[in-house]
Design a protein around this motif. Sequence first.
Motif, PDB file in Angstrom:
ATOM      1  N   GLU A 192       2.851   1.231  -4.529  1.00  0.00           N
ATOM      2  CA  GLU A 192       2.586   0.367  -3.386  1.00  0.00           C
ATOM      3  C   GLU A 192       1.213  -0.318  -3.494  1.00  0.00           C
ATOM      4  N   SER A 252      -3.485  -0.828   2.025  1.00  0.00           N
ATOM      5  CA  SER A 252      -4.580  -1.342   2.836  1.00  0.00           C
ATOM      6  C   SER A 252      -4.922  -0.311   3.895  1.00  0.00           C
ATOM      7  N   THR A 297      -1.520   1.215   5.501  1.00  0.00           N
ATOM      8  CA  THR A 297      -0.290   0.458   5.300  1.00  0.00           C
ATOM      9  C   THR A 297      -0.022   0.374   3.804  1.00  0.00           C
ATOM     10  N   THR A 351       2.480  -1.239   1.235  1.00  0.00           N
ATOM     11  CA  THR A 351       3.502  -2.279   1.128  1.00  0.00           C
ATOM     12  C   THR A 351       4.125  -2.266  -0.261  1.00  0.00           C
ATOM     13  N   SER A 360       5.454  -3.342  -3.791  1.00  0.00           N
ATOM     14  CA  SER A 360       5.024  -4.402  -4.697  1.00  0.00           C
ATOM     15  C   SER A 360       6.167  -4.740  -5.639  1.00  0.00           C
ATOM     16  N   GLN A 397      10.715   0.402   1.386  1.00  0.00           N
ATOM     17  CA  GLN A 397      10.298  -0.235   2.624  1.00  0.00           C
ATOM     18  C   GLN A 397       8.799   0.019   2.851  1.00  0.00           C
ATOM     19  N   PRO A 398       8.131  -0.814   3.658  1.00  0.00           N
ATOM     20  CA  PRO A 398       6.727  -0.557   3.987  1.00  0.00           C
ATOM     21  C   PRO A 398       6.561   0.799   4.670  1.00  0.00           C
ATOM     22  N   GLU A 409       3.764   3.149   6.934  1.00  0.00           N
ATOM     23  CA  GLU A 409       2.529   3.128   7.704  1.00  0.00           C
ATOM     24  C   GLU A 409       2.276   4.510   8.292  1.00  0.00           C
TER      25      GLU A 409
END
Length: 632
Positions: free
Chosen positions: A565, A568, A587, A589, A591, A599-600, A602
Motif C-alpha cells: 500500500e 499516509s 490511510t 491506499t 497501489s 480495498q483502502p 483506515e
Amino acid sequence: MFPIDDVTLDYLRLTGRSDAQVALVEAYSKLQSLWHDPSVEPRFSEYLELDLSTVVPSIAGPKRPQDRIELSVAKSAFETALVDYASTDISRVDAALEGSFPASDPAGFTPEDEGTGSELDHRQRSHPPLTASSPVDVTVGDDHFTLDHGAVTIAAITSCTNTSNPSVMLAAGLLARNAAKKGLKAKPWVKTTLAPGSKVVTDYYEKAGLTDDLEALGFFTVGYGCTTCIGNSGPLADEISAAIAEKDLAVTAVLSGNRNFEGRINPDVKMNYLASPPLVIAYALAGSMNFDFETDALGTDTEGNDVYLRDIWPDAAEVQSTIDSSISTDMFDHQYASVFEGDERWRSLPTPDGATFEWDAQSTYVRKPPYFDGMTLETTPVADIVGARVLATLGDSVTTDHISPAGSIKADSPAGRYLTEHGVDRKDFNSYGSRRGNHEVMIRGTFANIRLRNQLLADANDGAGVEGGFTRDFTQADAPQAFIYDASQRYQAAGVPLVIFAGKEYGSGSSRDWAAKGTSLLGVKAVIAESFERIHRSNLIGMGVIPLQFPAGQSAASLGLDGTEVVSISGITALNEGRTPRTVHVTATPSVHSPESKQPIEFDAVVRIDTPGEADYYRNGGILQYVLRSLV
C-alpha cells in the motif's frame, strides 16, 4: 535488594581497591541505609518467597537471552525449537520454555497477544536419532565424523558477563581437569575458544594449574576482548561450513556471553545458546544439543567405562578451595597498575592537537555523520506523512540485532561492496560493531541481518520466503527484490518517505543506538508495531522517527495490510500546537503493486510519544538537534 555487606568489602580488598575506597563504600552505604546487618531485619514494602529447590541449572536460547530452558529439558526443548530452523518437517516435543523480555513496555501498553561397531553403538546411545535428521559425513584433516542438526560447532567461554566471577571460571577449569583425567576430549567439529574479560583470569588459571587442562580440551586463550558474543568467532573450518550449507543444517553455538540473537554469532550457525562457562565445556564434550546430561554419556574413560557429567562436575567446596588458594590481591594490583598505559603500538599512535575532532575523509572507521546537515537554529514544523511506502513488514520479536546487526559483514552485501570500493580487503572487513563510527557502513547494514524475514518477500523462493536484508523496490515498475539499502536510496532520491510495519516486542535486544540511527538515515519516518521495547521506542523518537501502535488486538495481518500500500498518516501536526495527540489516522491506499481486489484500509494508530520530553525531541527532529539548539 542486594545490599552491601562485609563480603562485598572483602571482594573490594581482594581486587585491589585502596583502604580509603573500601572505607568510603562502607561509610556511604551505611549512611544511605544500603548496608546489610544480619542482626537487623530490614523493613520492606513487599515480601516475596523463593523456594531454593526450584533454582536449577538453566541455559537460554536458541535466539533470545530471555528464553530460559531448564537443563533437564534442554534436549526436548531443542527438538521443539528445531522445527523453526530445519528444512525437514519435525514433530513437536513438549518442553518447559520460560521467559518474557524484562525491558519491554508494561502489559498495559501491549495489545492482546565415528568407526568401529562399539563406537557406533556408543554414539547412537549418546545421540539418539533426531525427529528430523540430515546427516552428512565430513573429513577435516585426520578427523572423520558425521554432522547433523544440533551439532555444537562453537563452544566459547567469552569475555562478557560472568568471566569476572571466579567461581564459574574456576569451576570450568576444574571441570576441564576432571574431564582430561578421564581421557575425554571436545568433539572434533567443535570450535573451542577461551576469551576471559581480564588477564587476572589467566594468572589464577596458571597458579591453579588449570591452563594445561583447558588447553587439553581445546580451550586456548584467544584474547581478552569481545569475541564470539559480538560475532568475532572467526570462520568454521571450510569442510564444516560446506557441509552445513550442503544440507542446510541447523547447527548450534554454546557461549557464556549474554547475547545470542539471530545472525549475531556466526553466519553458519542458526541456533545459539547461552550457558555458564562449565556448561560450555560440557557441551563441547557432548558435541550436540540433542543430548541429555542425565542419561547420555559424554564418552568413555581409559578403562572403557561410560562417563557422565555428574562424574566430572566439581563440587562447591572444591571450587571455593581453589579460589582461596589461587587468587590474590597482587594479581589485580599487577594487571591493573598499568591498564591505561597500553603497549608501544598504542603509545606511539599520532594524536592530533586542537579542541575539535579532525575528521579524516579517507577513514573507513570514523566519518563525520550527517545528523546536522541542513539544520537551522529554529525548528521546522512537524509535518504529516504523505505518500509513504513500506520498506519492510516484519513479525514478532524483531530485535535491534535484526535491525542493526553487530556481527560479520558479508562481501556481497551493500556494506561489503562499500568497503571493497574503498580499498578494504575482505580479511580486514572486521564487523559492524567495530565500524559503528562510519555511518556509511552502518546505514548499509541496517535491516541487513542474515536472518531477517521481510514478509514483503514471503511469496518469493517458492513460498519459502527470503532471509536477509532484502525488500521489494516499489520505485520500479515490477517491484523487484532489492537490497533494503539500495531501495532506500532510490526512495529518498524520489522524495518518497518510508514506514515499517512490525509485530510484538519490536526493538528488543542490544545494539540499540544504531538500530534507531540507521532506521532514520534510511528515510523511515514511522514504525507501526503491535508493541515496542521501551528503550528502542524512545530511541526512535530521539532520531526523529515516530513510533505508532496498531489498535489494541489488531496487527498488520488482521487489518489486511500486506505492505504494497501507499501509506499516509495525518494528525501528527497537532504536535506543533504544543500537545501530543493520543492517536493519528492512518490511510493505506492500494497501489499498482497491490492485488486488484484490495480495498483502502483506515485505522487510528496510538501515538507512542509517552512523555513531554520525548515530544520536545520529536518537534526538534531528534534529541541531537534538541541538545544542540539548547546549547546554542
